[in-house]
Write a protein that holds these residues in place. Structure first.
Motif, PDB file in Angstrom:
ATOM      1  N   LYS A  51     -19.124  28.660   5.849  1.00 25.11           N
ATOM      2  CA  LYS A  51     -18.064  28.586   4.846  1.00 25.11           C
ATOM      3  C   LYS A  51     -16.696  28.996   5.388  1.00 25.11           C
ATOM      4  CE  LYS A  51     -20.855  28.999   0.672  1.00 25.11           C
ATOM      5  NZ  LYS A  51     -21.083  29.743  -0.597  1.00 25.11           N
ATOM      6  N   LYS A  69     -19.050  23.552   5.322  1.00 28.25           N
ATOM      7  CA  LYS A  69     -19.088  23.665   3.859  1.00 28.25           C
ATOM      8  C   LYS A  69     -17.703  23.875   3.247  1.00 28.25           C
ATOM      9  CE  LYS A  69     -23.796  25.547   3.535  1.00 28.25           C
ATOM     10  NZ  LYS A  69     -24.611  26.671   3.037  1.00 28.25           N
ATOM     11  N   ARG A  70     -16.696  24.070   4.093  1.00 22.42           N
ATOM     12  CA  ARG A  70     -15.364  24.411   3.591  1.00 22.42           C
ATOM     13  C   ARG A  70     -14.630  23.220   3.015  1.00 22.42           C
ATOM     14  NH1 ARG A  70     -11.458  28.612   6.801  1.00 22.42           N
ATOM     15  NH2 ARG A  70      -9.859  28.819   5.192  1.00 22.42           N
TER      16      ARG A  70
END
Length: 241
Positions: free
Chosen positions: A22, A169-170
């Protein structure tokens, strides 16, 4: 009750653990470096226990077997203690599986079609694929280990440890980068081939596998796609022969 799973993760995680993929983090770079060293040393150490004739006849299980165990252990440590939210199975659905299988098959058929159009013969490496398997036992061990061990080792290495250096996932741009960069590394590491069509095929497969990793959020689908890709490659090699 909803906090119970998170509490379990927190108890097992180390103080410096953080959410998986993330954000940028030095720990991810460190884990990738450790994974590369583990892969190299596990393989080299295993090779040292065998004479040259045994090593040649059973190269795949020797070179990849210990590496598969070592990287699987490192994956478990990473999942359990280092980065929170790592999944092995992930979220797999029928549409994703069928789409990925079709994409892998298309990549390999296109690669062989391009090679035929360019007038390339079979890769010398593929022509000599079975030259050191002189018995039925050796051939069976070779084929079974080829279908199981390289998918585990290479998908763990490239589609988990390397890919997750980039926080996919960012946002979508980082997800694309996380797919492409390990795909390039995966392609360039296979230096045993001669024709650009083979490298294009490898890159195409690596992209599909990376997309499967990102979309499923797990490792299982990428490993199974790699097994399928090797099976397709072996079948096409025999058809061309």
């Amino acid at each position: 009750m909803d906090d119970a799973p998170n509490a379990g993760v927190s108890r097992r995680s180390l103080p410096f653990s953080y959410a998986f993929a993330k954000r940028w983090h030095l720990v991810s770079f460190a884990i990738a470096i450790v994974a590369w060293l583990v892969y190299g040393y596990a393989s080299d150490i295993a090779k040292g226990f065998f004479d040259i004739y045994t090593l040649i006849a059973y190269y795949i299980p020797i070179a990849y077997g210990h590496a598969a165990i070592a990287l699987s252990v490192l994956f478990w440590i990473d999942k359990t203690y280092l980065r929170q939210g790592i999944e092995f199975v992930g979220k797999i659905n029928k549409t994703l599986v069928i789409s990925c299988l079709f994409a892998v098959l298309s990549v390999y058929l296109s690669g062989h079609g391009l090679a035929w159009l360019m007038g390339y013969p079979r890769e010398p490496f593929m022509q000599d694929l079975y030259q050191y398997q002189s018995t039925t036992t050796q051939l069976v061990v070779f084929l079974v280990s080829l279908l199981i061990l390289p998918p585990i080792v290479e998908e763990m290495l490239y589609r988990h440890f390397f890919l997750s250096v980039i926080p996919f996932k960012r946002n979508a741009w980082l997800a694309v980068l996380a797919v492409v960069v390990p795909a390039v590394a995966f392609t360039l590491v296979h230096r045993q081939y001669e024709y650009w069509t083979t490298y294009a095929t490898l890159f195409g497969f690596a992209v599909v596998s990376g997309v499967a990793r990102v979309m499923s959020r797990g490792m299982l689908l990428s490993i199974l796609l790699h097994v399928f890709a090797i099976g397709v490659a072996l079948l096409l090699n025999e058809i061309v022969a």
